[in-house]
Design an enzyme around this catalytic site. Structure first.
Site, PDB file in Angstrom:
ATOM      1  CG  ASP A   1      42.767  53.984  68.769  1.00  0.00           C
ATOM      2  OD1 ASP A   1      43.483  53.512  67.974  1.00  0.00           O
ATOM      3  OD2 ASP A   1      43.909  55.640  68.984  1.00  0.00           O
ATOM      4  CG  ASN A  59      43.874  49.831  66.154  1.00  0.00           C
ATOM      5  OD1 ASN A  59      44.051  50.937  66.346  1.00  0.00           O
ATOM      6  ND2 ASN A  59      44.368  49.345  65.039  1.00  0.00           N
ATOM      7  CE  LYS A  60      42.954  55.632  62.501  1.00  0.00           C
ATOM      8  NZ  LYS A  60      42.038  56.565  62.688  1.00  0.00           N
TER       9      LYS A  60
HETATM   10  O1  MRU Z   1      43.613  58.300  64.611  1.00  0.00           O
HETATM   11  P1  MRU Z   1      44.831  57.744  65.265  1.00  0.00           P
HETATM   12  O2  MRU Z   1      46.131  58.038  63.866  1.00  0.00           O
HETATM   13  O3  MRU Z   1      45.203  58.801  66.331  1.00  0.00           O
HETATM   14  O4  MRU Z   1      44.929  56.278  65.108  1.00  0.00           O
HETATM   15  C1  MRU Z   1      45.555  56.051  65.604  1.00  0.00           C
HETATM   16  C2  MRU Z   1      45.665  54.026  65.989  1.00  0.00           C
HETATM   17  O5  MRU Z   1      44.609  54.044  65.055  1.00  0.00           O
HETATM   18  C3  MRU Z   1      46.638  53.312  66.141  1.00  0.00           C
HETATM   19  O6  MRU Z   1      46.617  52.675  66.021  1.00  0.00           O
HETATM   20  C4  MRU Z   1      46.381  53.202  68.202  1.00  0.00           C
HETATM   21  O7  MRU Z   1      46.398  54.351  68.619  1.00  0.00           O
HETATM   22  C5  MRU Z   1      47.265  52.464  68.304  1.00  0.00           C
HETATM   23  S1  MRU Z   1      49.083  53.661  68.405  1.00  0.00           S
HETATM   24  C6  MRU Z   1      50.350  52.843  70.175  1.00  0.00           C
END
Ligand code: MRU
Length: 344
Positions: A236, A246-247
């Site tokens: 992110d 990231n997540k």
């Molecule tokens: O909360 P989200 O679903 O928007 O989080 C998404 C993620 O963490 C993805 O791994 C990240 O955005 C990469 S997407 C190509």
């Protein structure tokens, strides 16, 4: 094939990711406030997809401005951008895309409001088209890192649903498969929002890719058993030193990968790299509703009144990242030099 975000004559159309995989519903947003709400509520999610949606939201907002006075248009357009920017704080692609839209408005402030509106729509469409092309380029670079027969673990959803199409981490997997390699995928379910179980499993299954779903706490066991050859995730926001937001749960996977000597790859476009942020601890981390933790699919699974924490992202220190896969190539340590070099 489904469309994650699309510009149509009726408005911005998005597949509603909150209700997948149960139902495939498309929602149409006719004004920028609707698009902002869709980003906030995670109808659309995933860093690049959020950026594309925000750009389209800004174009929609621009189109709806009534005044032909350039000064009034500018003021109202900046307000549209402000509303869109206030939706989610972590994925830098959102701010990157909004900046692109603002730059178009600033560069063309003398061409007349009607012409500027068309330029804004064209820019949003360009961001959408470029995102798919970028994912494919990233896939070609990253796909080479996987050997034939590899089983790859991924966390969250960094696929076609998280981008304009094809995906970042899942794009790398797709490209490896398209190049003729046999690749299997393990998908972490990704509590609390279940992007892995609901979205990654869904889109990979649709593509006929051999996918096994596990709960997040099973990853270590699978690695210990020798069932995982590599990890690939999206991002992110990547700080200048290579720290990766990231997540939530990504950091845990990275530590597990290090312990088991498994390469941990991050696939992300340049629009996810934020050179203005030196270290990962400066990346703003979104805290989401406690209900995402206490409830699953609307059903309460925790006692009423329990204290809850729900950070939506974590930061993986650069030391745990084997390589960062971008559309311009694969970057390895030292990241400060390598990431900066991508922009030179
Ligand atoms: O909360 P989200 O679903 O928007 O989080 C998404 C993620 O963490 C993805 O791994 C990240 O955005 C990469 S997407 C190509």
């Amino acid at each position: 094939m489904f469309k994650t975000v699309e510009w149509t004559r009726n408005g911005v159309v998005m597949i509603d990711q909150r209700v997948l995989p149960g139902v495939e519903v498309y929602r149409t947003y006719k004004d920028y406030k609707g698009v902002a709400g869709a980003i906030k509520d995670m109808v659309v999610r995933g860093a690049p997809a959020i950026g594309v949606a925000a750009a389209m939201g800004a174009a929609l907002g621009g189109l709806k401005i009534r005044s032909n006075d350039p000064a009034i248009f500018k003021k109202e357009f900046l307000n549209v951008c402000k509303v869109l920017a206030a939706t989610r704080p972590t994925a830098v692609n959102l701010f990157w895309a909004i900046k692109r839209m603002k730059d178009v408005a600033a560069r063309n402030d003398t061409c007349g409001v009607a012409a500027l509106k068309m330029l804004l729509v064209a820019e949003a469409l360009a961001i959408h088209a470029q995102d798919i092309a970028i994912c494919k380029r990233m896939g070609r670079h990253g796909g080479k890192l996987f050997k034939n027969g590899y089983t790859v673990l991924t966390h969250c959803n960094a696929g076609a649903l998280a981008t304009a199409g094809y995906g970042t981490a899942l794009g790398v997997i797709r490209a490896a498969i398209e190049s003729g390699k046999k690749i299997k995928v393990f998908a972490d379910e990704t509590r609390p929002f279940l992007q892995g179980a609901r979205l990654t499993a869904w889109e990979l299954q649709k593509d006929g890719i051999d996918t096994t779903l596990i709960t997040d706490n099973m990853a270590g066991y699978m690695m210990k058993k020798g069932l995982i050859n590599a990890v690939v995730v999206g991002a992110d926001r990547i700080a200048a030193n290579g720290d990766v937001a990231n997540k939530i749960g990504t950091y845990t996977v990275a530590i597990l990968a290090r312990e088991h000597r498994i390469p941990f790859y991050v696939a992300a476009p340049l629009s996810t790299i934020d050179l203005k942020i030196k270290h990962g601890d400066r990346i703003p981390i979104e805290e989401r509703s406690s209900k995402e933790v206490t409830h699953i699919q609307g059903k309460m699974v925790a006692p009423k009144g329990i204290k809850v924490k729900n950070p939506a992202f974590d930061v993986t220190p650069n030391a745990l990242v084997s390589a960062i896969i971008t559309e311009k190539g694969v970057v390895r340590k030292p990241y400060v030099k390598g990431l900066k070099g991508l922009f030179d």
